[in-house]
Design a protein around this motif. Structure first.
Motif, PDB file in Angstrom:
ATOM      1  N   MET A   1       0.843  -1.180   0.000  1.00 16.65           N
ATOM      2  CA  MET A   1       0.000   0.000   0.000  1.00 16.65           C
ATOM      3  C   MET A   1       0.892   1.248   0.000  1.00 16.65           C
ATOM      4  O   MET A   1       1.924   1.276   0.645  1.00 16.65           O
ATOM      5  CB  MET A   1      -0.891   0.003   1.245  1.00 16.65           C
ATOM      6  N   THR A   2       0.462   2.234  -0.719  1.00 19.92           N
ATOM      7  CA  THR A   2       1.189   3.497  -0.823  1.00 19.92           C
ATOM      8  C   THR A   2       0.571   4.522   0.111  1.00 19.92           C
ATOM      9  O   THR A   2      -0.645   4.538   0.303  1.00 19.92           O
ATOM     10  CB  THR A   2       1.105   4.014  -2.280  1.00 19.92           C
ATOM     11  N   ALA A   3       1.395   5.387   0.665  1.00 17.91           N
ATOM     12  CA  ALA A   3       0.894   6.493   1.486  1.00 17.91           C
ATOM     13  C   ALA A   3       1.239   7.808   0.799  1.00 17.91           C
ATOM     14  O   ALA A   3       2.354   8.008   0.325  1.00 17.91           O
ATOM     15  CB  ALA A   3       1.496   6.452   2.881  1.00 17.91           C
ATOM     16  N   LEU A   4       0.251   8.679   0.750  1.00 15.59           N
ATOM     17  CA  LEU A   4       0.435  10.033   0.239  1.00 15.59           C
ATOM     18  C   LEU A   4       0.303  10.979   1.415  1.00 15.59           C
ATOM     19  O   LEU A   4      -0.724  11.002   2.082  1.00 15.59           O
ATOM     20  CB  LEU A   4      -0.623  10.359  -0.812  1.00 15.59           C
ATOM     21  N   ILE A 159     -13.382  18.174   9.194  1.00 11.05           N
ATOM     22  CA  ILE A 159     -13.130  17.259   8.089  1.00 11.05           C
ATOM     23  C   ILE A 159     -13.286  15.845   8.621  1.00 11.05           C
ATOM     24  O   ILE A 159     -12.642  15.470   9.609  1.00 11.05           O
ATOM     25  CB  ILE A 159     -11.714  17.461   7.505  1.00 11.05           C
ATOM     26  N   THR A 160     -14.165  15.076   7.965  1.00 12.43           N
ATOM     27  CA  THR A 160     -14.391  13.687   8.387  1.00 12.43           C
ATOM     28  C   THR A 160     -14.174  12.757   7.202  1.00 12.43           C
ATOM     29  O   THR A 160     -14.407  13.117   6.046  1.00 12.43           O
ATOM     30  CB  THR A 160     -15.822  13.480   8.940  1.00 12.43           C
ATOM     31  N   PHE A 161     -13.719  11.554   7.518  1.00  9.58           N
ATOM     32  CA  PHE A 161     -13.544  10.501   6.517  1.00  9.58           C
ATOM     33  C   PHE A 161     -14.221   9.251   7.051  1.00  9.58           C
ATOM     34  O   PHE A 161     -13.855   8.775   8.134  1.00  9.58           O
ATOM     35  CB  PHE A 161     -12.066  10.234   6.251  1.00  9.58           C
ATOM     36  N   GLN A 162     -15.211   8.751   6.335  1.00 17.58           N
ATOM     37  CA  GLN A 162     -15.971   7.568   6.726  1.00 17.58           C
ATOM     38  C   GLN A 162     -16.466   7.682   8.164  1.00 17.58           C
ATOM     39  O   GLN A 162     -16.378   6.750   8.956  1.00 17.58           O
ATOM     40  CB  GLN A 162     -15.141   6.303   6.520  1.00 17.58           C
ATOM     41  N   GLY A 163     -16.955   8.864   8.516  1.00 15.54           N
ATOM     42  CA  GLY A 163     -17.529   9.114   9.829  1.00 15.54           C
ATOM     43  C   GLY A 163     -16.536   9.480  10.919  1.00 15.54           C
ATOM     44  O   GLY A 163     -16.932   9.886  12.011  1.00 15.54           O
ATOM     45  N   GLU A 164     -15.246   9.335  10.659  1.00 13.33           N
ATOM     46  CA  GLU A 164     -14.224   9.665  11.655  1.00 13.33           C
ATOM     47  C   GLU A 164     -13.757  11.107  11.474  1.00 13.33           C
ATOM     48  O   GLU A 164     -13.403  11.518  10.367  1.00 13.33           O
ATOM     49  CB  GLU A 164     -13.026   8.729  11.525  1.00 13.33           C
ATOM     50  N   ASN A 183      -5.430   1.759  -5.520  1.00 18.54           N
ATOM     51  CA  ASN A 183      -6.122   2.070  -6.773  1.00 18.54           C
ATOM     52  C   ASN A 183      -6.544   3.537  -6.850  1.00 18.54           C
ATOM     53  O   ASN A 183      -7.682   3.853  -7.197  1.00 18.54           O
ATOM     54  CB  ASN A 183      -7.340   1.152  -6.970  1.00 18.54           C
ATOM     55  N   ARG A 184      -5.604   4.410  -6.485  1.00 19.48           N
ATOM     56  CA  ARG A 184      -5.791   5.863  -6.557  1.00 19.48           C
ATOM     57  C   ARG A 184      -6.818   6.415  -5.575  1.00 19.48           C
ATOM     58  O   ARG A 184      -7.179   7.579  -5.639  1.00 19.48           O
ATOM     59  CB  ARG A 184      -6.198   6.317  -7.960  1.00 19.48           C
ATOM     60  N   ARG A 185      -7.324   5.598  -4.682  1.00 19.59           N
ATOM     61  CA  ARG A 185      -8.323   6.070  -3.715  1.00 19.59           C
ATOM     62  C   ARG A 185      -7.850   5.769  -2.299  1.00 19.59           C
ATOM     63  O   ARG A 185      -7.289   4.705  -2.047  1.00 19.59           O
ATOM     64  CB  ARG A 185      -9.666   5.399  -3.948  1.00 19.59           C
ATOM     65  N   PRO A 186      -8.111   6.694  -1.385  1.00 25.04           N
ATOM     66  CA  PRO A 186      -7.722   6.423   0.006  1.00 25.04           C
ATOM     67  C   PRO A 186      -8.629   5.387   0.650  1.00 25.04           C
ATOM     68  O   PRO A 186      -9.842   5.419   0.468  1.00 25.04           O
ATOM     69  CB  PRO A 186      -7.869   7.789   0.686  1.00 25.04           C
ATOM     70  N   VAL A 187      -8.001   4.468   1.350  1.00 24.16           N
ATOM     71  CA  VAL A 187      -8.754   3.487   2.133  1.00 24.16           C
ATOM     72  C   VAL A 187      -8.701   3.854   3.614  1.00 24.16           C
ATOM     73  O   VAL A 187      -9.471   3.355   4.422  1.00 24.16           O
ATOM     74  CB  VAL A 187      -8.226   2.058   1.906  1.00 24.16           C
ATOM     75  N   LEU A 188      -7.772   4.749   3.951  1.00 25.00           N
ATOM     76  CA  LEU A 188      -7.637   5.238   5.313  1.00 25.00           C
ATOM     77  C   LEU A 188      -6.986   6.620   5.231  1.00 25.00           C
ATOM     78  O   LEU A 188      -6.072   6.827   4.441  1.00 25.00           O
ATOM     79  CB  LEU A 188      -6.752   4.299   6.134  1.00 25.00           C
ATOM     80  N   ILE A 189      -7.500   7.541   6.024  1.00 23.07           N
ATOM     81  CA  ILE A 189      -6.891   8.863   6.119  1.00 23.07           C
ATOM     82  C   ILE A 189      -6.729   9.183   7.596  1.00 23.07           C
ATOM     83  O   ILE A 189      -7.632   8.937   8.390  1.00 23.07           O
ATOM     84  CB  ILE A 189      -7.760   9.955   5.454  1.00 23.07           C
ATOM     85  N   ARG A 190      -5.561   9.699   7.935  1.00 18.59           N
ATOM     86  CA  ARG A 190      -5.331  10.144   9.317  1.00 18.59           C
ATOM     87  C   ARG A 190      -4.556  11.455   9.269  1.00 18.59           C
ATOM     88  O   ARG A 190      -3.985  11.811   8.240  1.00 18.59           O
ATOM     89  CB  ARG A 190      -4.605   9.080  10.129  1.00 18.59           C
ATOM     90  N   THR A 191      -4.513  12.146  10.372  1.00 20.40           N
ATOM     91  CA  THR A 191      -3.747  13.386  10.429  1.00 20.40           C
ATOM     92  C   THR A 191      -2.282  13.077  10.728  1.00 20.40           C
ATOM     93  O   THR A 191      -1.957  12.017  11.266  1.00 20.40           O
ATOM     94  CB  THR A 191      -4.286  14.346  11.505  1.00 20.40           C
ATOM     95  N   ILE A 192      -1.427  13.994  10.327  1.00 18.45           N
ATOM     96  CA  ILE A 192       0.003  13.850  10.604  1.00 18.45           C
ATOM     97  C   ILE A 192       0.256  14.352  12.019  1.00 18.45           C
ATOM     98  O   ILE A 192      -0.231  15.357  12.425  1.00 18.45           O
ATOM     99  CB  ILE A 192       0.842  14.641   9.587  1.00 18.45           C
TER     100      ILE A 192
END
Length: 192
Positions: A1-4, A159-164, A183-192
Motif C-alpha cells: 500500500m502506498t501512502a500520500l 473534516i471527516t472521513f468515513q464518519g471519523e 487504486n488511486r483512492r484512500p482506504v484510510l486517512i489520518r492526520t500527521i
C-alpha cells in the motif's frame, strides 16, 4: 500500500510586500519539527506548489523536490465586496467562484490530475509527500471526505472521513494528512 502525505506549507513571513513570501523563522522551525514525525521517514518522492512558502517547506525534508503549478493555491480572483460568507460558500458550493477566480471543483480537478500522475510514477510500497495550500488541500480532500464549515468568521472546519473526525477547528500551517492509497483512492486517512 502506498501512502500520500498531503501537507499545508509552513508559516510564511507576514506583513512584507512580497506577493510570494518565503518561510518565517517560526515557519522553518515548525516544518523541521513536523518532519521529525515517523510518517516522513518513508517518503521517497516530494512534489510541491511552486510558491516559495510551499517549496521551502518541501525542501526542508532534504529530498529532491519537483514543482508543479497544479499544486498551487486556489486563485481567488476579484474578492471585492466579499466577507466571511465567501469563505464558507466556496466549501459548500464546489462551483462557486469570483470573477477571474477558480472554483473548488476546478482546483480539485487539477490537484487530482497532479496527484494521479505522482501516484502512477511512484513504485508500489513507496510513499510521497505533496506540499500545497489550505484551500487546495481541502478541495482535493472533498473528493473523499466531508468538509463542513463550523465557523466562517474564524475559518474553522470539520473534516471527516468515513464518519471519523480528522480535523475539527483550524487547518494550521504545516498541518497535514496521510492518505493510505489503493487504486488511486484512500482506504484510510489520518492526520500527521
Amino acid at each position: 500500500m502506498t501512502a500520500l502525505l498531503l501537507l499545508r506549507h509552513s508559516i510564511p513571513e507576514r506583513g512584507g510586500s512580497s506577493p510570494d513570501p518565503g518561510l518565517s523563522a517560526e515557519g522553518l522551525q515548525r516544518a523541521a519539527a513536523v518532519f521529525q514525525n515517523d510518517a516522513f521517514r518513508t517518503v521517497s518522492l516530494v512534489w510541491s506548489s511552486p510558491s516559495l512558502r510551499a517549496l521551502q517547506t518541501a525542501q526542508l525534508l532534504g529530498l529532491s523536490v519537483r514543482q508543479d503549478t497544479r499544486l498551487a493555491e486556489r486563485r481567488t480572483g476579484d474578492t471585492t465586496g466579499q466577507d466571511a460568507s465567501f469563505w464558507k460558500r466556496q466549501h459548500e458550493d464546489p462551483d462557486f467562484k469570483n470573477p477571474d477566480g477558480e472554483s473548488f471543483r476546478e482546483v480539485s480537478a487539477r490537484m487530482a490530475d497532479c496527484i494521479h500522475e505522482l501516484l502512477d510514477s511512484l513504485p508500489e510500497g513507496q510513499n510521497a509527500l505533496v506540499v500545497s495550500h489550505a484551500a487546495a488541500v481541502c478541495s482535493y480532500l472533498q473528493r473523499f471526505c466531508t468538509v463542513a464549515v463550523t465557523d466562517a468568521a474564524q475559518k474553522l472546519r470539520r473534516i471527516t472521513f468515513q464518519g471519523e473526525v480528522l480535523l475539527d477547528g483550524h487547518f494550521w500551517e504545516a498541518d497535514g494528512f496521510v492518505l493510505h492509497i489503493e487504486n488511486r483512492r484512500p482506504v484510510l486517512i489520518r492526520t500527521i
